[in-house]
Design a protein around this motif. Structure first.
Motif, PDB file in Angstrom:
ATOM      1  N   GLU A   1      13.070   7.682   0.015  1.00  0.00           N
ATOM      2  CA  GLU A   1      12.064   6.650   0.268  1.00  0.00           C
ATOM      3  C   GLU A   1      10.761   7.310   0.713  1.00  0.00           C
ATOM      4  OE1 GLU A   1      13.660   3.909   3.067  1.00  0.00           O
ATOM      5  OE2 GLU A   1      15.274   3.229   1.758  1.00  0.00           O
TER       6      GLU A   1
ATOM      7  N   GLN B   1       6.813   7.918   1.503  1.00  0.00           N
ATOM      8  CA  GLN B   1       5.758   7.049   2.007  1.00  0.00           C
ATOM      9  C   GLN B   1       4.764   6.763   0.890  1.00  0.00           C
ATOM     10  OE1 GLN B   1       4.092   9.063   5.383  1.00  0.00           O
ATOM     11  NE2 GLN B   1       5.735   8.410   6.757  1.00  0.00           N
ATOM     12  N   ARG B   2       3.995   5.727   1.056  1.00  0.00           N
ATOM     13  CA  ARG B   2       2.965   5.356   0.080  1.00  0.00           C
ATOM     14  C   ARG B   2       1.594   5.365   0.749  1.00  0.00           C
ATOM     15  NH1 ARG B   2       4.298   4.013  -5.504  1.00  0.00           N
ATOM     16  NH2 ARG B   2       6.563   3.710  -5.542  1.00  0.00           N
ATOM     17  N   THR B   3       0.633   5.889   0.033  1.00  0.00           N
ATOM     18  CA  THR B   3      -0.740   5.843   0.527  1.00  0.00           C
ATOM     19  C   THR B   3      -1.282   4.431   0.315  1.00  0.00           C
ATOM     20  OG1 THR B   3      -1.721   6.421  -1.610  1.00  0.00           O
ATOM     21  CG2 THR B   3      -1.030   8.245  -0.181  1.00  0.00           C
TER      22      THR B   3
ATOM     23  N   ARG C   1       2.748   8.055  -4.089  1.00  0.00           N
ATOM     24  CA  ARG C   1       3.887   8.529  -3.310  1.00  0.00           C
ATOM     25  C   ARG C   1       3.507   9.800  -2.555  1.00  0.00           C
ATOM     26  NH1 ARG C   1       5.630   6.667  -8.179  1.00  0.00           N
ATOM     27  NH2 ARG C   1       7.474   5.309  -8.246  1.00  0.00           N
TER      28      ARG C   1
ATOM     29  N   SER D   1       7.956  13.925   2.025  1.00  0.00           N
ATOM     30  CA  SER D   1       8.073  14.865   3.132  1.00  0.00           C
ATOM     31  C   SER D   1       9.046  15.981   2.748  1.00  0.00           C
ATOM     32  CB  SER D   1       8.596  14.147   4.383  1.00  0.00           C
ATOM     33  OG  SER D   1       9.928  13.692   4.151  1.00  0.00           O
TER      34      SER D   1
END
Length: 251
Positions: free
Chosen positions: A57, A59-61, A66, A69
């Protein structure tokens, strides 16, 4: 934290999670470059598919891009490693990932032995009447409904043997048809695949039939081994041709 134990088998799932990461947020292209060091065949589509399956999953800006990490990359590597080295289905891998997220230790199988593309066994092809199962046994083993089986039979994807019962391979066929169905491929779409398989089987039988009729017992004994080798080569050729065609379509 991810924990695994497997009698010497390291999943590689814990790297980069216990200390500060040397990598900041990564784009999907950067992730692809990292993964391809170990998994040369991985693609952006594969990463997006694993994301859609809830196995990672990112993160999205604010603009929707996408950002992965270090933990995301290690999780993707773990999933790909389980598929490549242990041939585990996504359902099982998802359960393992969920257990590791809960801090549980997960025992992994030892490294899988090399296998051919037929069924992973070194044994000769089964005799025609070996391992027959009833209709109810097939439904239970493949975890499918009567309606599904009837539909697949109507398109020729599955059928009982002339002598009665279903071959053991019918379970794998049923599972694969069901898996393909989750991508929107209906039984009518798979008739050409079955026709191609029948043609390849006919080609193999044409080559080995004279060996089975040979006077020499040793030559007759080589018939099944030859059939298996030819079938494996045919499957590999088919897979390579499909991969080549897909690559050409992306050009």
């Amino acid at each position: 934290m991810l924990h695994t134990s497997s009698g010497g088998v390291s999943s590689g799932a814990t790297a980069g999670e216990d200390g500060p990461s040397e990598h900041g947020p990564m784009s999907i292209g950067a992730v692809l470059g990292r993964l391809r060091e170990e998994f040369p065949e991985v693609t952006v589509s594969k990463i997006r598919f694993l994301e859609s399956e809830g196995l990672v999953e990112p993160q999205r800006t604010p603009s929707g891009y996408r950002k992965f990490s270090e933990r995301d990359v290690e999780r993707l590597a773990f999933v790909l490693r389980m598929q490549r080295d242990h041939y585990l289905p996504l359902k099982v891998i998802r359960e393992q990932v969920a257990a590791m997220d809960r801090g549980e230790r997960v025992s992994l199988p030892g490294p899988a032995q090399p296998r051919d593309l037929l069924d992973g066994a070194a044994a000769p092809l089964a005799a025609p009447d070996a391992g027959r199962m009833s209709r109810s046994e097939l439904l239970a083993a493949a975890d499918i409904s009567e309606e599904q089986l009837a539909e697949w039979e109507s398109f020729g994807l599955l059928a009982p043997a002339r002598t009665g019962g279903y071959p053991a391979e019918a379970v794998e066929v049923a599972r694969l048809v069901a898996d393909l169905g989750r991508f929107g491929l209906e039984p009518r779409h798979l008739r050409s695949v079955k026709a191609a398989a029948d043609r390849e089987a006919g080609f193999v039988e044409q080559v080995v039939a004279p060996l089975r009729r040979h006077r020499d017992a040793r030559t007759r004994a080589r018939a099944e081994a030859t059939a298996r080798e030819l079938a494996t080569l045919a499957v590999r050729l088919h897979a390579t041709l499909v991969q080549t065609a897909l690559r050409e379509q992306r050009v």
